[in-house]
Design an enzyme around this catalytic site. Structure first.
Site, PDB file in Angstrom:
ATOM      1  N   ASN A 179     -65.151  28.548   3.936  1.00  0.00           N
ATOM      2  CA  ASN A 179     -63.872  29.111   3.497  1.00  0.00           C
ATOM      3  C   ASN A 179     -62.802  28.984   4.575  1.00  0.00           C
ATOM      4  OD1 ASN A 179     -64.496  29.953   0.860  1.00  0.00           O
ATOM      5  ND2 ASN A 179     -65.467  31.811   1.604  1.00  0.00           N
ATOM      6  N   GLU A 214     -72.260  34.892  -2.110  1.00  0.00           N
ATOM      7  CA  GLU A 214     -72.987  33.645  -1.880  1.00  0.00           C
ATOM      8  C   GLU A 214     -74.496  33.843  -1.964  1.00  0.00           C
ATOM      9  OE1 GLU A 214     -71.729  35.073   2.333  1.00  0.00           O
ATOM     10  OE2 GLU A 214     -71.010  35.243   0.272  1.00  0.00           O
TER      11      GLU A 214
END
Length: 294
Positions: A179, A214
């Site tokens: 990210n 995740e």
């Protein structure tokens, strides 16, 4: 650019026409108050974006002020990208202009919409709402709610027949770095590609689901701890050997896996089984990641 990550949308301003009344967009991602919201399409163009003049306004910094226009044509509707910063995707394929087909997925920045068009959009809409209760819209695998219900049923069956049942908790290593380095769109892409990589190696009778963030879970029915560890190791190697791509960037991912099992213990609960697998997952993380601990 607005500095908020909160996503919200408003109802299109235009009235429904009789020409294209059997078509709509359904907001399916991100989750939150907007999920399941239906936007009826008609015989006028509809613009999606962050700008106040947009017909469907999306307050998300990944979305351009005027991002994409949906307009009717002789075959139904076409999506036209308005030179957006992050692009418009139909079924995960970047496009400048695409004819929309019933069931297509339209991605605008971080947001995903399902396009429905046909003879009975009302029935399809309600079917889509049900699907959203059991499927994670981003990755396409089952969600946490379905996972918990599945585990509850399989634990009962395991206890009733004294049969083995295994649970593997899976976490993407260093996901924050993806990210931070490539952006949240790349992070979403990584989660989708990871899900595709894993579910292609899962048996029909087993369940692969997104637990949250995740973290994913794999329920292996009729599987001993020994066999579950072998299956987890195969998945670990498969992910490690895969080259993931986002736009012009190629990168690799690894996963950590925690494995636990029961041999029909009648006192075992869903909460306890997940706790044990999570404990092993934490050990895998603390021991250096990219490994299986059981």
């Amino acid at each position: 650019m607005e500095k908020t990550t909160e996503t919200w949308v408003t109802t299109p301003k235009r009235p429904v026409s009789t020409t294209h009344q059997n078509a709509c967009l359904v907001h399916i991602y991100p989750t939150g108050p907007s999920i399941g919201t239906r936007y009826v399409l008609n015989n006028q163009p509809v613009v999606l974006g962050r700008g106040e003049d947009c017909d469907i306004r999306i307050n998300d910094q990944s979305v351009s002020r005027r991002h994409v226009r949906i307009e009717p044509n002789g075959s139904g509707y076409v999506a036209i990208d308005l030179d957006s910063t992050n692009g418009t995707y139909v079924n995960d394929v970047p496009t400048s202009k695409a004819q929309l087909k019933d069931g297509d997925y339209l991605r605008v920045g971080n947001c995903i919409y399902r396009f429905l068009m046909g003879g009975n959009v009302e029935a399809e809409y309600h079917e889509e709402i049900y699907r959203l209760t059991i499927i994670d819209a981003l990755t396409g695998v089952h969600n946490k709610r379905f996972l918990l219900e599945f585990l509850d049923r399989e634990l009962a069956r395991s206890a009733r027949h004294n049969r083995p049942l295994s649970l593997v908790m899976i976490d993407l290593d260093f996901f924050k770095a993806v990210n931070d380095e490539l952006g949240h769109l790349a992070g979403d892409h990584a989660l989708r590609e990871l899900a595709n990589c894993v579910r292609g190696n899962v048996r029909r009778e087993d369940l692969f689901a997104r637990y949250g963030g995740e973290e994913f879970a794999l329920v292996l029915v009729e599987t001993t701890l020994h066999d579950a560890v072998e299956a987890a190791e195969r998945l670990r190697l498969r992910v490690e050997d895969t080259v993931f791509k986002f736009e012009d960037h190629a990168f690799r991912l690894t996963i950590s896996l925690g494995v636990t099992a029961t041999q029909g213990d009648p006192t075992m609960t869903v909460t306890e089984l997940i706790r044990r697998a999570d404990e092993k997952l934490y050990q895998a993380k603390s021991q250096g990641r990219n490994r299986v601990v059981a």
